[in-house]
Design an enzyme around this catalytic site. Sequence first.
Site, PDB file in Angstrom:
ATOM      1  N   ASP A  58       0.851  -1.192   0.000  1.00 45.89           N
ATOM      2  CA  ASP A  58       0.000   0.000   0.000  1.00 45.89           C
ATOM      3  C   ASP A  58       0.886   1.241   0.000  1.00 45.89           C
ATOM      4  O   ASP A  58       1.826   1.339   0.800  1.00 45.89           O
ATOM      5  CB  ASP A  58      -0.906   0.000   1.233  1.00 45.89           C
ATOM      6  CG  ASP A  58      -1.927   1.115   1.202  1.00 45.89           C
ATOM      7  OD1 ASP A  58      -2.886   1.001   0.416  1.00 45.89           O
ATOM      8  OD2 ASP A  58      -1.763   2.097   1.952  1.00 45.89           O
ATOM      9  N   ASN A  66      -3.016  12.915  -4.091  1.00 45.96           N
ATOM     10  CA  ASN A  66      -4.172  13.316  -4.897  1.00 45.96           C
ATOM     11  C   ASN A  66      -4.728  14.663  -4.443  1.00 45.96           C
ATOM     12  O   ASN A  66      -5.074  15.505  -5.269  1.00 45.96           O
ATOM     13  CB  ASN A  66      -5.272  12.257  -4.834  1.00 45.96           C
ATOM     14  CG  ASN A  66      -5.034  11.114  -5.789  1.00 45.96           C
ATOM     15  OD1 ASN A  66      -4.270  11.226  -6.737  1.00 45.96           O
ATOM     16  ND2 ASN A  66      -5.671   9.998  -5.531  1.00 45.96           N
ATOM     17  N   HIS A  71      -4.979  14.297  -9.361  1.00 43.03           N
ATOM     18  CA  HIS A  71      -5.059  12.886  -9.750  1.00 43.03           C
ATOM     19  C   HIS A  71      -4.039  12.498 -10.812  1.00 43.03           C
ATOM     20  O   HIS A  71      -3.613  11.339 -10.855  1.00 43.03           O
ATOM     21  CB  HIS A  71      -6.484  12.552 -10.200  1.00 43.03           C
ATOM     22  CG  HIS A  71      -7.454  12.561  -9.061  1.00 43.03           C
ATOM     23  ND1 HIS A  71      -7.478  11.585  -8.102  1.00 43.03           N
ATOM     24  CD2 HIS A  71      -8.411  13.458  -8.717  1.00 43.03           C
ATOM     25  CE1 HIS A  71      -8.416  11.852  -7.214  1.00 43.03           C
ATOM     26  NE2 HIS A  71      -8.996  12.989  -7.560  1.00 43.03           N
ATOM     27  N   ASP A  75      -1.756   9.320 -10.436  1.00 40.98           N
ATOM     28  CA  ASP A  75      -1.602   8.267 -11.451  1.00 40.98           C
ATOM     29  C   ASP A  75      -0.132   8.009 -11.760  1.00 40.98           C
ATOM     30  O   ASP A  75       0.281   6.858 -11.936  1.00 40.98           O
ATOM     31  CB  ASP A  75      -2.334   8.655 -12.739  1.00 40.98           C
ATOM     32  CG  ASP A  75      -3.835   8.521 -12.634  1.00 40.98           C
ATOM     33  OD1 ASP A  75      -4.338   7.994 -11.615  1.00 40.98           O
ATOM     34  OD2 ASP A  75      -4.525   8.961 -13.582  1.00 40.98           O
ATOM     35  N   GLU A 101      -4.520   2.426  -4.577  1.00 38.81           N
ATOM     36  CA  GLU A 101      -3.069   2.488  -4.419  1.00 38.81           C
ATOM     37  C   GLU A 101      -2.502   1.211  -3.801  1.00 38.81           C
ATOM     38  O   GLU A 101      -1.443   1.216  -3.200  1.00 38.81           O
ATOM     39  CB  GLU A 101      -2.680   3.707  -3.581  1.00 38.81           C
ATOM     40  CG  GLU A 101      -3.037   3.624  -2.118  1.00 38.81           C
ATOM     41  CD  GLU A 101      -4.474   4.008  -1.777  1.00 38.81           C
ATOM     42  OE1 GLU A 101      -4.767   4.099  -0.582  1.00 38.81           O
ATOM     43  OE2 GLU A 101      -5.307   4.206  -2.678  1.00 38.81           O
TER      44      GLU A 101
END
Length: 181
Positions: A58, A66, A71, A75, A101
């Site tokens: 994680d 974010n 975003h 990404d 994630e």
Amino acid sequence: APLAAPLCNALHHHRVKLLARKDPLTALGNRMALDAALTTAVARAQRFGHPFSLLIIDIDHFKRVNDSLGHSAGDQVIRSVAAQVRDCLRPYDQAFRFGGEEFVVILSQTGVAKGMQIAERIRRRIAQRCALDSTADGQVTVSIGCGEIRLAETVEALFDRTDRALYRAKSEGRNRSVAAD
């Protein structure tokens, strides 16, 4: 000529099936591919006694990325982490994007001790090579849970144990790997 159309259709169908099992952002396997791979790995473990370990990875504090950078930056972090995970694996290991994630790795023929070595290699590499910018605040880190399949254990039980190890890694300060009990 009479075989051209059916052959093209078969090739197209094959491509669509492959794409249905790939995460479009990372090119890793997706949840459907993970479920199939775990079923196969557990069956092998039960039938032949071949161990395997599971890593759940994680990205630490991903929501901050974010929220603060958008975003698109998020990404890019996901793609970068996925690339580092993939580069740390052996040819017969498998990596998947589990969601958001989170990533899952199946380490074939691997007990928990070796699984922890691989988890640490992944964790260190991500901390060294993935960054948002040149400042220390821009460092990307991950927390990892590692669990080895037990005799007659179900996929769900293995996943739960490994997930609890991941949450221990997070509660103990993040940017670490923890072996499942």
